[in-house]
Design an enzyme around this catalytic site. Structure first.
Site, PDB file in Angstrom:
ATOM      1  N   ASP A 110     -35.573 -72.052 106.697  1.00  5.61           N
ATOM      2  CA  ASP A 110     -36.342 -70.984 106.049  1.00  5.61           C
ATOM      3  C   ASP A 110     -36.158 -69.721 106.881  1.00  5.61           C
ATOM      4  O   ASP A 110     -35.381 -69.707 107.835  1.00  5.61           O
ATOM      5  CB  ASP A 110     -37.835 -71.368 105.958  1.00  5.61           C
ATOM      6  CG  ASP A 110     -38.546 -70.644 104.808  1.00  5.61           C
ATOM      7  OD1 ASP A 110     -38.469 -69.395 104.769  1.00  5.61           O
ATOM      8  OD2 ASP A 110     -39.144 -71.310 103.956  1.00  5.61           O
ATOM      9  N   TYR A 261     -27.123 -45.905 103.203  1.00 10.83           N
ATOM     10  CA  TYR A 261     -26.372 -47.074 103.650  1.00 10.83           C
ATOM     11  C   TYR A 261     -27.225 -48.330 103.645  1.00 10.83           C
ATOM     12  O   TYR A 261     -26.703 -49.434 103.509  1.00 10.83           O
ATOM     13  CB  TYR A 261     -25.739 -46.792 105.018  1.00 10.83           C
ATOM     14  CG  TYR A 261     -24.655 -45.758 104.842  1.00 10.83           C
ATOM     15  CD1 TYR A 261     -23.411 -46.139 104.364  1.00 10.83           C
ATOM     16  CD2 TYR A 261     -24.898 -44.414 105.032  1.00 10.83           C
ATOM     17  CE1 TYR A 261     -22.431 -45.206 104.113  1.00 10.83           C
ATOM     18  CE2 TYR A 261     -23.924 -43.469 104.786  1.00 10.83           C
ATOM     19  CZ  TYR A 261     -22.692 -43.871 104.325  1.00 10.83           C
ATOM     20  OH  TYR A 261     -21.738 -42.931 104.060  1.00 10.83           O
ATOM     21  N   HIS A 306     -25.805 -32.752 106.194  1.00  8.15           N
ATOM     22  CA  HIS A 306     -24.946 -32.384 105.056  1.00  8.15           C
ATOM     23  C   HIS A 306     -25.736 -32.338 103.747  1.00  8.15           C
ATOM     24  O   HIS A 306     -25.217 -31.886 102.735  1.00  8.15           O
ATOM     25  CB  HIS A 306     -23.716 -33.310 104.954  1.00  8.15           C
ATOM     26  CG  HIS A 306     -24.022 -34.730 104.623  1.00  8.15           C
ATOM     27  ND1 HIS A 306     -23.255 -35.777 105.070  1.00  8.15           N
ATOM     28  CD2 HIS A 306     -25.002 -35.298 103.891  1.00  8.15           C
ATOM     29  CE1 HIS A 306     -23.758 -36.915 104.620  1.00  8.15           C
ATOM     30  NE2 HIS A 306     -24.816 -36.641 103.897  1.00  8.15           N
ATOM     31  N   HIS A 307     -26.988 -32.825 103.792  1.00  7.87           N
ATOM     32  CA  HIS A 307     -27.842 -32.722 102.604  1.00  7.87           C
ATOM     33  C   HIS A 307     -28.505 -31.358 102.516  1.00  7.87           C
ATOM     34  O   HIS A 307     -29.201 -31.083 101.542  1.00  7.87           O
ATOM     35  CB  HIS A 307     -28.931 -33.795 102.641  1.00  7.87           C
ATOM     36  CG  HIS A 307     -28.396 -35.191 102.526  1.00  7.87           C
ATOM     37  ND1 HIS A 307     -28.198 -35.808 101.308  1.00  7.87           N
ATOM     38  CD2 HIS A 307     -27.997 -36.082 103.458  1.00  7.87           C
ATOM     39  CE1 HIS A 307     -27.721 -37.034 101.516  1.00  7.87           C
ATOM     40  NE2 HIS A 307     -27.570 -37.219 102.803  1.00  7.87           N
ATOM     41  N   LYS A 335     -12.853 -50.609 104.186  1.00 11.10           N
ATOM     42  CA  LYS A 335     -13.500 -51.627 103.359  1.00 11.10           C
ATOM     43  C   LYS A 335     -12.834 -51.727 101.992  1.00 11.10           C
ATOM     44  O   LYS A 335     -12.543 -52.821 101.512  1.00 11.10           O
ATOM     45  CB  LYS A 335     -14.986 -51.317 103.194  1.00 11.10           C
ATOM     46  CG  LYS A 335     -15.734 -51.320 104.499  1.00 11.10           C
ATOM     47  CD  LYS A 335     -17.194 -51.048 104.291  1.00 11.10           C
ATOM     48  CE  LYS A 335     -17.910 -52.320 103.953  1.00 11.10           C
ATOM     49  NZ  LYS A 335     -18.098 -53.197 105.112  1.00 11.10           N
TER      50      LYS A 335
END
Lengths: 530, 69
Positions: A110, A261, A306-307, A335
């Site tokens: 578990d 992420y 960067h936002h 990836k």
């Protein structure tokens, strides 16, 4: 891995006997499988709630002018659609996967802290109720955007307090869930299951859990400062009192970029299980996948501004954040390369989980590319707060995370329920989702490039056609998800009985060492991994 | 120099070897030869991660200073 089926016999007696029944089985559950199931149903419920909000948004945007809702209600819908989908739908969905799969994949009985696991889940419904109740507060929901920027958030009505409290509770739940996952993976692996033998899904969750522990307190701090600014006379974000609203943006995005992420990395993990299974080949470059995931996680802490290129910062800072952001493309490219290389010369078949994984691969990569476009400061200054950004992050969140969750659900549904879903209907669900998703969001790139701002209930006439197309796509996408609900319910109630290992290429412990459906208790005696 | 060691636990790696291996890991690509030869502890990985993060930021800041001068 061949010590195998001996263990399955131990489980017969657990399947009946002391399993609690009725509602208390769920309220007091300490069983990782039951808690995983609750997480998944909770997330689907919130997916429907957030989806209805999206339908309201797209209905209003079907034509220019104000037809259906008031502007402040529209703002509330964009806000809570974002909050509910991020914190209520996608994150709990992947925690549900983690609960179900991590103990089975590492050969543990578990999770490490079963009672804390129960609390982690049961904190979610009150938080969801707060977010929904916020709609009914005086003045309606807080139309501040999911980012809750000051000064809007410090001036909003009482709904904002409910929202802040909901974020606090969700954060506590996430942190407890993460502690549980980290402890389980580091301490409860079966003998022989070294870290580098774990299925990649466990690795992605280990890394994600560290990200969550690192950034959820930052978000909690940001909203707590908002709360004290609102009620206790502080001026953290109030320029008139010597504070700075841009400080809020920095704190929020220091949480917010790793959050991207936190959502994407478990999705990578699911896809990294599904693609090898249907390619009948081991994952290409397993170790480099682990390292690339860790690199992405580290880099995610260094790119937050960067936002906020348009919020005002020195050109040096703009350049730094531009370079750093563009460099995330390197491990992400590793990836994508590895997933493609896994399929190269494989014996591919295209069952529904594989279709959703391929949909993920194509469309997440597209979302990544538009992210690269947005990372370029002078371009972003043009595109900031336009529909180009909306299109970009929906490619990452919907075609990335959501498609991966669908892939995972179809992949593991036989193991969870003991029954097969209807493959034909599953494929219908995929194609309808894929087509309507692109009808909804592809056109939004062009709306953004043409200058249509996000978070507005009305728009100039030249945007009318593409908005109509997008709304039609959105309603198609929303209705397609009812088909998904039907497929899952039909699978649970009357699906064909599934074999222990319905996917011949699947090779992790839950397929090779456990019967189908997975017994209520598994691996009370740890398997020996060779 | 490692050729003599077969069927034994890999010898303690030198700092350079650890850094080289983890650099490739940080980049996201693994060099098989590097990995099979040496063993790296979690503490080394964490320290390398922090240092590499600082070097990464430092390098970019240097580039920024160079291009804006």
């Amino acid at each position: 891995m061949d010590a195998a089926h001996a263990h399955t016999h131990d489980h017969g007696h657990d399947d009946h006997g002391h399993k609690p029944s009725g509602i208390m089985r769920w309220v007091k559950s300490t069983n990782h499988k039951d808690i995983g199931t609750m997480y998944l149903w909770f997330s689907f419920t919130m997916f429907m709630v957030g989806g209805v909000m999206a339908m309201i948004i797209r209905a209003e945007l079907f034509q220019p002018g104000l037809q259906i809702v008031r502007p402040d209600f529209f703002n509330s819908m964009t806000t809570y659609h974002g909050l509910i989908m991020v914190f209520g739908a996608i994150m709990p969905a992947f925690v549900g996967f983690a609960n179900w799969l991590i103990p089975m994949q590492i050969g543990a009985p578990d999770m490490a802290f079963p009672r804390m696991n129960n609390l982690s889940f049961w904190l979610l419904p009150p938080a969801a109720m707060l977010l929904i109740a916020a709609q009914f507060m005086p003045g309606g929901g807080a139309g501040v955007g999911w980012t809750m920027y000051a000064p809007l958030s410090t001036q909003a009505g009482p709904a904002m307090d409910l929202t802040i409290f909901a974020v606090h509770i969700l954060g506590i739940s996430s942190i407890m869930g993460s502690i549980n996952i980290i402890t389980t993976i580091l301490n409860m692996r079966a003998p022989g299951m070294s870290l580098m033998k774990m299925p990649l899904f466990c690795w992605t969750w280990l890394i994600t859990a560290y990200l969550l522990v690192a950034v959820m307190p930052v978000l909690a701090g940001a909203v707590t400062m908002t709360l004290t600014d609102r009620h206790f006379g502080t001026h953290f974000f109030n320029a008139a009192g010597g504070g700075d609203p841009v400080l809020y943006q920095h704190i929020f995005w220091f949480f917010g970029h790793p959050e991207v992420y936190i959502i994407a990395i478990p999705a990578f993990g699911v896809v990294s299980q599904v693609i090898p299974a249907f390619s009948r080949k081991p994952l290409f470059g397993y170790a480099s996948m682990v390292y690339a995931t860790a690199s992405i996680a580290i880099l995610s802490f260094m790119v937050w501004a960067h936002h906020m290129y348009t919020a005002g910062m020195p050109v040096e800072a703009q350049l730094y954040f531009m370079y750093a952001t563009a460099l995330i493309a390197v491990p992400t490219g590793v990836k994508v390369f590895n997933w493609v290389a896994t399929m190269w010369k494989g014996s591919l078949t295209f069952e529904t989980p594989m279709l959703f994984s391929l949909g993920f691969l194509f469309l997440f990569t597209l979302g990544g590319f538009t992210g690269l476009v947005l990372s370029i400061t002078p371009v972003d200054v043009q595109l900031h707060d336009t529909y180009y950004v909306v299109a970009h992050f929906h490619y990452v969140m919907v075609a990335g995370a959501l498609f991966s969750a669908f892939a995972g659900i179809y992949f593991w549904l036989p193991k969870w329920t003991g029954r097969m879903y209807n493959e034909t209907l599953g494929k219908w669900h995929f194609w309808l989702s894929l087509i309507f998703f692109n009808v909804t969001f592809f056109v939004q790139h062009f709306l953004g490039l043409a200058g249509m701002p996000r978070r507005i209930p009305d728009y100039a006439l030249q945007f009318a056609e593409f908005n109509a197309i997008s709304s039609i796509g959105a309603f198609g996408f929303g209705l397609s998800q009812l088909l998904f609900l039907y497929i899952v319910i039909k699978c649970i109630t009357s699906g064909d009985k599934a074999p222990d290992k319905p996917w011949e290429g699947a090779d992790s412990l839950e397929w090779t060492h456990l019967p189908t459906p997975a017994p209520w208790h598994s691996f009370e005696t740890p398997p020996v991994i060779k | 120099m490692m050729d003599a060691v077969v069927n034994e636990k890999p010898p303690k790696a030198t700092l350079l070897q650890v850094v080289r291996m983890l650099f490739w890991a940080f980049f996201g690509v693994r060099k098989r030869v590097e990995h099979d030869k040496i063993e790296v502890t979690p503490v080394q990985v964490v320290i390398f991660g922090i240092v590499a993060g600082a070097v990464f930021v430092g390098t970019l800041v240097t580039v920024v200073i160079l291009v804006t001068r």
